[in-house]
Design an enzyme around this catalytic site. Structure first.
Site, short mmCIF file in Angstrom:
data_model
loop_
_atom_site.label_atom_id
_atom_site.label_comp_id
_atom_site.label_asym_id
_atom_site.label_seq_id
_atom_site.Cartn_x
_atom_site.Cartn_y
_atom_site.Cartn_z
N GLY A 32 0.84 -1.19 0.00
CA GLY A 32 0.00 0.00 0.00
C GLY A 32 0.88 1.24 0.00
O GLY A 32 2.09 1.16 0.20
N GLY A 46 -0.36 -5.22 0.48
CA GLY A 46 -1.54 -4.96 -0.33
C GLY A 46 -1.61 -5.80 -1.60
O GLY A 46 -2.70 -6.11 -2.09
N GLU A 87 5.17 -6.37 7.17
CA GLU A 87 4.72 -5.18 7.91
C GLU A 87 5.37 -4.97 9.27
O GLU A 87 5.41 -3.84 9.75
CB GLU A 87 3.20 -5.22 8.08
CG GLU A 87 2.42 -4.91 6.81
CD GLU A 87 2.24 -6.13 5.91
OE1 GLU A 87 2.73 -7.23 6.27
OE2 GLU A 87 1.61 -5.97 4.86
N ASP A 98 -2.13 -7.28 7.34
CA ASP A 98 -3.54 -6.88 7.21
C ASP A 98 -4.10 -7.41 5.89
O ASP A 98 -3.77 -8.51 5.49
CB ASP A 98 -3.66 -5.35 7.37
CG ASP A 98 -2.98 -4.59 6.24
OD1 ASP A 98 -2.10 -5.16 5.58
OD2 ASP A 98 -3.34 -3.41 6.02
C1 QUE Z 1 7.32 -3.36 4.84
C2 QUE Z 1 6.14 -2.97 4.28
C3 QUE Z 1 6.08 -2.31 3.05
C4 QUE Z 1 7.29 -2.07 2.39
C5 QUE Z 1 8.50 -2.47 2.95
C6 QUE Z 1 8.50 -3.11 4.17
C7 QUE Z 1 4.86 -1.85 2.44
C8 QUE Z 1 4.95 -1.15 1.22
C9 QUE Z 1 6.19 -0.93 0.61
C10 QUE Z 1 6.40 -0.19 -0.60
C11 QUE Z 1 7.41 -0.53 -1.47
C12 QUE Z 1 7.65 0.21 -2.61
C13 QUE Z 1 6.91 1.32 -2.88
C14 QUE Z 1 5.91 1.70 -1.99
C15 QUE Z 1 5.66 0.94 -0.86
O1 QUE Z 1 7.31 -1.41 1.20
O2 QUE Z 1 3.76 -2.08 2.98
O3 QUE Z 1 5.18 2.80 -2.27
O4 QUE Z 1 7.15 2.08 -4.00
O5 QUE Z 1 3.82 -0.69 0.65
O6 QUE Z 1 9.68 -3.51 4.74
O7 QUE Z 1 4.97 -3.21 4.93
#
Ligand code: QUE
Length: 331
Positions: A69, A118, A141, A149
């Site tokens: 997400g 997500g 997470e 989630d």
């Molecule tokens: C734990 C997470 C997330 C994560 C890295 C973690 C997560 C998430 C992203 C993510 C990665 C690349 C993106 C971005 C989000 O990384 O939930 O917008 O470009 O969305 O160690 O929970």
């Protein structure tokens, strides 16, 4: 063309299929509110359209299915005290997760690249999850002081043995074949066969999957299962730590080092969440998760975890002491 110049969710009718492309490749197709709204609309439209026999969901750009997400944005909303904005995001996302679980036709995700958080939520509740040798699945997470989630408090406790606890607490990353072995994915198809599979699916019969799927022999998951079950099949973190110490192997020391980097509050919340999720329906799990987002996103560890992993990228979060579980779950 830049990401902003074209829709971030591209929904089409192709042959007898509804196709969905998550199209924000520079953010690894991480779901923002606009994408969640686009998916919500498409799920309804495809469910109601009798010419759509199945749905095919993909990620754009070749590197990711969906990395999660838009937690950077959620962090900004949380820091600004915009509780309604945070709520709109998670409530919208979880509604899509539920609609996918209840979707009355095959929902087929083609997972060829990173699929976390997500991304798991928009695939795992569907009927078919196809992975390639480039797929990488995880619920990471606890590293950002969130919790597993998108309905995974329902899914993870139902995986074999203690796999769910292990995946949720450590954020372990599964390759495609391992994801099939663990039960998160349903079919393994090599990347070079995906274009042919996609073309066949457009004819509207999900049964073609059996012609493309390759068997996955027992591998690293089967090998790790006894240790995972011995160490992670406990109902408290101290018991899990004690079991890992008693194990006295390189693998167990690695798991302890990983747990030591995670938010202590998040680990405790996650273990309790999965314990409760084991005896709840998916709808009840999603409600429990939504309630939990209200406290967890207010806890300082969340902003700090996203800062360390995704904003400053120093990977050196400064966690607060463990909060009391009653405060996190509500009394
Ligand atoms: C734990 C997470 C997330 C994560 C890295 C973690 C997560 C998430 C992203 C993510 C990665 C690349 C993106 C971005 C989000 O990384 O939930 O917008 O470009 O969305 O160690 O929970």
């Amino acid at each position: 063309m830049s990401d902003a110049a074209e829709p971030t969710v591209i929904a089409r009718r192709e042959g007898a299929a509804g196709t969905l492309l998550m199209n924000r490749p520079r953010a690894l197709n991480a779901l923002d509110l606009g994408m969640i709204q686009g998916l919500d609309r498409a799920v309804r439209d495809f469910a109601a359209d009798p010419s759509v026999k199945l749905v095919v969901l993909e990620g754009a750009g070749g590197r990711a299915f969906c990395a999660g997400g838009d937690v950077r944005r959620i962090r900004e909303l949380a820091l600004a005290g915009d509780a309604a904005g945070v709520e709109a995001f998670f409530a919208g996302e979880y509604a899509v997760n539920r609609a996918i679980a209840e979707f009355p036709k095959p929902w087929i995700s083609l997972i060829d690249g990173v699929c976390m958080g997500g991304g798991i939520g928009v695939s795992v509740h569907g009927s078919h999850r196809v992975v390639t040798e480039h797929a990488l699945l995880a619920m990471p997470e606890t590293a950002i002081a969130l919790f597993p989630d998108v309905g995974t408090s329902f899914v993870l406790p139902r995986l074999p043995g203690a796999l769910g606890n292990w995946l949720a607490l450590t954020g372990a990353r599964l390759k495609g074949a391992e994801a099939v072995e663990a039960g998160l994915a349903t079919h393994f198809v090599p990347r070079d066969r995906l274009p042919a599979l996609r073309a066949a699916l457009l004819e509207g019969d999900a049964a073609v999957l059996d012609r493309f799927a390759e068997p996955v022999p027992p591998g690293s998951i089967a090998a790790q299962r006894p240790a995972v079950d011995r160490c992670f099949g406990h109902s408290s973190l101290p018991a899990i730590r004690a079991a890992l110490l008693a194990e006295d192997t390189g693998w167990a020391r690695d798991q302890l080092a990983i747990l030591d980097r995670m938010s202590p509050t998040s680990l405790a919340v996650t273990l309790e969440l999965l314990r409760r999720g084991a005896s709840l329906s998916l709808a009840e799990c999603l409600s429990m998760e939504l309630a939990l987002t209200r406290t967890v996103t207010r806890h300082p560890d969340f902003a700090e975890g996203v800062r360390a992993v995704l904003v400053d990228k120093d990977n050196k979060p400064n966690w607060a002491p463990q909060a009391r579980l009653e405060e996190m779950f509500g009394r």
